[in-house]
Structure formats: C-alpha cells, structure tokens
Design a protein around this motif. Sequence first.
Motif, PDB file in Angstrom:
ATOM      1  N   HIS A  44      22.115  18.017  58.477  1.00 47.20           N
ATOM      2  CA  HIS A  44      22.511  17.115  57.868  1.00 47.20           C
ATOM      3  C   HIS A  44      24.117  16.950  57.907  1.00 47.20           C
ATOM      4  N   TRP A  45      24.940  15.921  58.487  1.00 49.34           N
ATOM      5  CA  TRP A  45      26.367  15.985  58.912  1.00 49.34           C
ATOM      6  C   TRP A  45      27.055  15.395  57.594  1.00 49.34           C
ATOM      7  N   GLN A  46      27.862  16.201  57.107  1.00 43.50           N
ATOM      8  CA  GLN A  46      28.597  15.983  56.021  1.00 43.50           C
ATOM      9  C   GLN A  46      30.024  15.662  56.164  1.00 43.50           C
ATOM     10  N   PRO A  47      30.814  14.600  55.447  1.00 40.19           N
ATOM     11  CA  PRO A  47      32.047  14.163  55.841  1.00 40.19           C
ATOM     12  C   PRO A  47      33.144  15.223  55.373  1.00 40.19           C
ATOM     13  N   PHE A  48      34.217  15.083  56.234  1.00 37.86           N
ATOM     14  CA  PHE A  48      35.477  15.846  56.157  1.00 37.86           C
ATOM     15  C   PHE A  48      36.506  15.255  56.790  1.00 37.86           C
ATOM     16  N   GLU A  49      37.453  14.810  56.298  1.00 46.00           N
ATOM     17  CA  GLU A  49      38.763  14.061  57.101  1.00 46.00           C
ATOM     18  C   GLU A  49      39.787  15.059  57.037  1.00 46.00           C
ATOM     19  N   LEU A  50      40.049  15.396  58.300  1.00 50.86           N
ATOM     20  CA  LEU A  50      41.263  16.275  58.497  1.00 50.86           C
ATOM     21  C   LEU A  50      42.671  15.441  58.468  1.00 50.86           C
ATOM     22  N   ASN A  51      42.727  14.252  58.704  1.00 50.19           N
ATOM     23  CA  ASN A  51      43.796  13.441  58.400  1.00 50.19           C
ATOM     24  C   ASN A  51      43.498  11.941  57.879  1.00 50.19           C
ATOM     25  N   PRO A  52      43.290  12.153  56.606  1.00 56.04           N
ATOM     26  CA  PRO A  52      42.832  11.000  55.845  1.00 56.04           C
ATOM     27  C   PRO A  52      43.926   9.759  55.624  1.00 56.04           C
ATOM     28  N   HIS A 109      32.952   8.389  59.533  1.00 56.89           N
ATOM     29  CA  HIS A 109      32.268   8.786  58.460  1.00 56.89           C
ATOM     30  C   HIS A 109      31.126   8.099  57.683  1.00 56.89           C
ATOM     31  N   GLN A 110      31.733   6.783  57.415  1.00 53.01           N
ATOM     32  CA  GLN A 110      31.051   5.627  56.774  1.00 53.01           C
ATOM     33  C   GLN A 110      29.599   5.440  57.765  1.00 53.01           C
ATOM     34  N   LEU A 111      30.001   5.161  58.790  1.00 51.78           N
ATOM     35  CA  LEU A 111      28.751   5.144  59.959  1.00 51.78           C
ATOM     36  C   LEU A 111      27.871   6.031  60.070  1.00 51.78           C
ATOM     37  N   LEU A 112      28.378   7.266  60.010  1.00 47.00           N
ATOM     38  CA  LEU A 112      27.620   8.525  59.824  1.00 47.00           C
ATOM     39  C   LEU A 112      26.722   8.317  58.736  1.00 47.00           C
ATOM     40  N   HIS A 113      27.119   8.226  57.442  1.00 46.12           N
ATOM     41  CA  HIS A 113      26.667   8.257  56.219  1.00 46.12           C
ATOM     42  C   HIS A 113      25.332   7.277  56.265  1.00 46.12           C
ATOM     43  N   TRP A 114      25.672   5.987  56.921  1.00 46.46           N
ATOM     44  CA  TRP A 114      24.581   4.994  56.973  1.00 46.46           C
ATOM     45  C   TRP A 114      23.461   5.420  57.723  1.00 46.46           C
ATOM     46  N   ALA A 115      23.854   6.012  59.020  1.00 48.25           N
ATOM     47  CA  ALA A 115      22.720   6.376  59.821  1.00 48.25           C
ATOM     48  C   ALA A 115      21.790   7.572  59.331  1.00 48.25           C
ATOM     49  N   GLY A 116      22.457   8.472  58.297  1.00 52.18           N
ATOM     50  CA  GLY A 116      21.717   9.330  57.526  1.00 52.18           C
ATOM     51  C   GLY A 116      20.931   8.716  56.588  1.00 52.18           C
ATOM     52  N   GLU A 117      20.954   7.590  56.105  1.00 50.55           N
ATOM     53  CA  GLU A 117      20.173   6.798  55.131  1.00 50.55           C
ATOM     54  C   GLU A 117      19.457   5.839  55.689  1.00 50.55           C
ATOM     55  N   THR A 118      19.301   5.634  57.058  1.00 52.73           N
ATOM     56  CA  THR A 118      18.531   4.811  57.674  1.00 52.73           C
ATOM     57  C   THR A 118      16.892   5.254  57.566  1.00 52.73           C
ATOM     58  N   GLY A 119      16.661   6.367  57.234  1.00 56.98           N
ATOM     59  CA  GLY A 119      15.200   6.916  57.538  1.00 56.98           C
ATOM     60  C   GLY A 119      14.586   7.393  58.755  1.00 56.98           C
ATOM     61  N   ALA A 120      15.535   6.819  59.730  1.00 58.40           N
ATOM     62  CA  ALA A 120      14.905   7.273  61.102  1.00 58.40           C
ATOM     63  C   ALA A 120      15.609   8.678  61.511  1.00 58.40           C
ATOM     64  N   LYS A 121      14.500   9.590  61.703  1.00 54.70           N
ATOM     65  CA  LYS A 121      14.874  11.124  61.631  1.00 54.70           C
ATOM     66  C   LYS A 121      15.427  11.302  63.074  1.00 54.70           C
ATOM     67  N   GLY A 122      16.575  11.740  62.947  1.00 53.80           N
ATOM     68  CA  GLY A 122      17.762  12.285  63.969  1.00 53.80           C
ATOM     69  C   GLY A 122      18.743  11.327  64.420  1.00 53.80           C
ATOM     70  N   HIS A 125      22.265  12.673  63.466  1.00 52.15           N
ATOM     71  CA  HIS A 125      22.603  13.756  64.269  1.00 52.15           C
ATOM     72  C   HIS A 125      22.914  13.075  65.990  1.00 52.15           C
ATOM     73  N   ALA A 126      22.151  12.009  66.396  1.00 50.16           N
ATOM     74  CA  ALA A 126      22.417  11.424  67.576  1.00 50.16           C
ATOM     75  C   ALA A 126      23.652  10.960  67.438  1.00 50.16           C
ATOM     76  N   LEU A 127      24.136  10.172  66.657  1.00 48.03           N
ATOM     77  CA  LEU A 127      25.384   9.299  66.364  1.00 48.03           C
ATOM     78  C   LEU A 127      26.668  10.223  66.385  1.00 48.03           C
ATOM     79  N   LYS A 128      26.286  11.541  65.621  1.00 39.06           N
ATOM     80  CA  LYS A 128      27.348  12.441  65.315  1.00 39.06           C
ATOM     81  C   LYS A 128      27.806  12.835  67.055  1.00 39.06           C
ATOM     82  N   MET A 129      26.807  13.357  67.707  1.00 44.71           N
ATOM     83  CA  MET A 129      26.814  13.755  68.949  1.00 44.71           C
ATOM     84  C   MET A 129      27.501  12.743  69.871  1.00 44.71           C
ATOM     85  N   ALA A 130      27.213  11.682  70.018  1.00 47.36           N
ATOM     86  CA  ALA A 130      27.741  10.677  70.538  1.00 47.36           C
ATOM     87  C   ALA A 130      29.229  10.534  70.322  1.00 47.36           C
TER      88      ALA A 130
END
Length: 221
Positions: A44-52, A109-122, A125-130
């Motif tokens: 699970h990728w969690q958000p952290f903004e270094l430069n908000p 980070h908002q897009l990553l959160h949404w990707a984690g909520e979609t229910g499709a496994k992985g 993670h795929a979005l974070k790597m991309a």
Amino acid sequence: MSATKPVMRIDIVSDVMCPWCIIGYKRLELAMARFTDSVDFDLHWQPFELNPDMPAEGQHLGEHIAEKYGSTPEQSEANRQQITDLGQSLGFAFNFDDQSRIYNTAQAHQLLHWAGETGAKGQQHALKMALFDGYFTEQNNPSDIEVLIATAAKVGLDADEARAVLADKRYEQTVKANQNGWMVNNITAVPAIILAEQYLISGAQEADTLAEAIEQVLSLS
C-alpha cells in the motif's frame, strides 16, 4: 494471493519526487524476493508531499536543492551522480539533466489514492511505478493533469474516471488527512516502510536489513 501462505501488509510512505523512495522500494523488492515461497506481500503506497507549497510550474532542481539544503552546485551534481549510480545498480534509470525540475505532487497522490480504492489488485502499485518512471526516467511533469491521465491509462486505469477524480478533487481532503496522520505518527521524512502495521523502517535501507526486518516480523506472528 495463496491461501496457504501468510500475508504481510507493507505500507510505504513516499513521494514521487523522492529518488530515495524508488531506491528504497527497489531494495525492498530484492528483500521480498527472498520470501517468494513463504509470504505474500500486500503493498500500500501512502502519501507524503515533500514540497506541498510548490507552485504548478515547479522549480529548477539545482535551485531547489540549494535553497532547501544549502548544497553547492558541485555537491548537488555529486549527489545526483550517486543516485544515478545506485539506480543503475538496482535496474532503475535516473535521467537527470540541466533542465530537471521539482514539481507539486498533490494531484498525483490523489490519483494514487483513487487507484488504491478501485479494487483491482496491483493497480495502485503499477501507477506508482509508472509515475516514478515518468518523472525520473522520462522527465515528465507529474503535476500536469494530462500526464497523470495518460499515466493512469498506461497501467489500465480508466482515463475518463481519472480525469473526473482530478477535476472534482474528491480525494483531496482524504489524502491531506492521511498525510497528517503519518506526520502525527512521527514520520517526517521518506521513504518510511511499515511492516505489518507495527514495524517502522526509516530511509532507503539495504536489502539485507529489510529482509532481516521481514524475518523478525514473521517470527513474531
């Protein structure tokens, strides 16, 4: 996931702008590979903004590093070379150049959160790597909405829904709350890796160190 193997949740607090975050993940990947036959890992990728407060146009990388850390151009160049060499040893390409910039990552980070909520496994993670590839290897701007939508589509997420998520900012407050939650728990730098929601590893530790930590957590379960 296999029904016969234990599942270990791993939360990774990170920012797309953080080169040590992808280095840390690549080392974690090596550590996890040692447990292929005995453990299933749930990332699970969690958000952290270094430069908000970074504006949409971003800032020149060298200028930003000088302002934030007081580094000289020579020190900054040496650091980038160290990171590039480490990335190469781990199979990841850092393509820094004279025009490299730091960007705002709130929408990523908002897009990553949404990707984690979609229910499709992985898919998260795929979005974070991309996103890591897009920023560090291809020198794309992850604060650009069209770049984010294209990246989402590239990993199989719905482009129209991605655009809607960014347009209506439905996860903006949730992501902010999540970031604040990690900071309340004394995570003030990234990467931070949390094994089984109980064991914190700070920084981009070596694969051996990470494997030892995984083994320790398994022995306690």
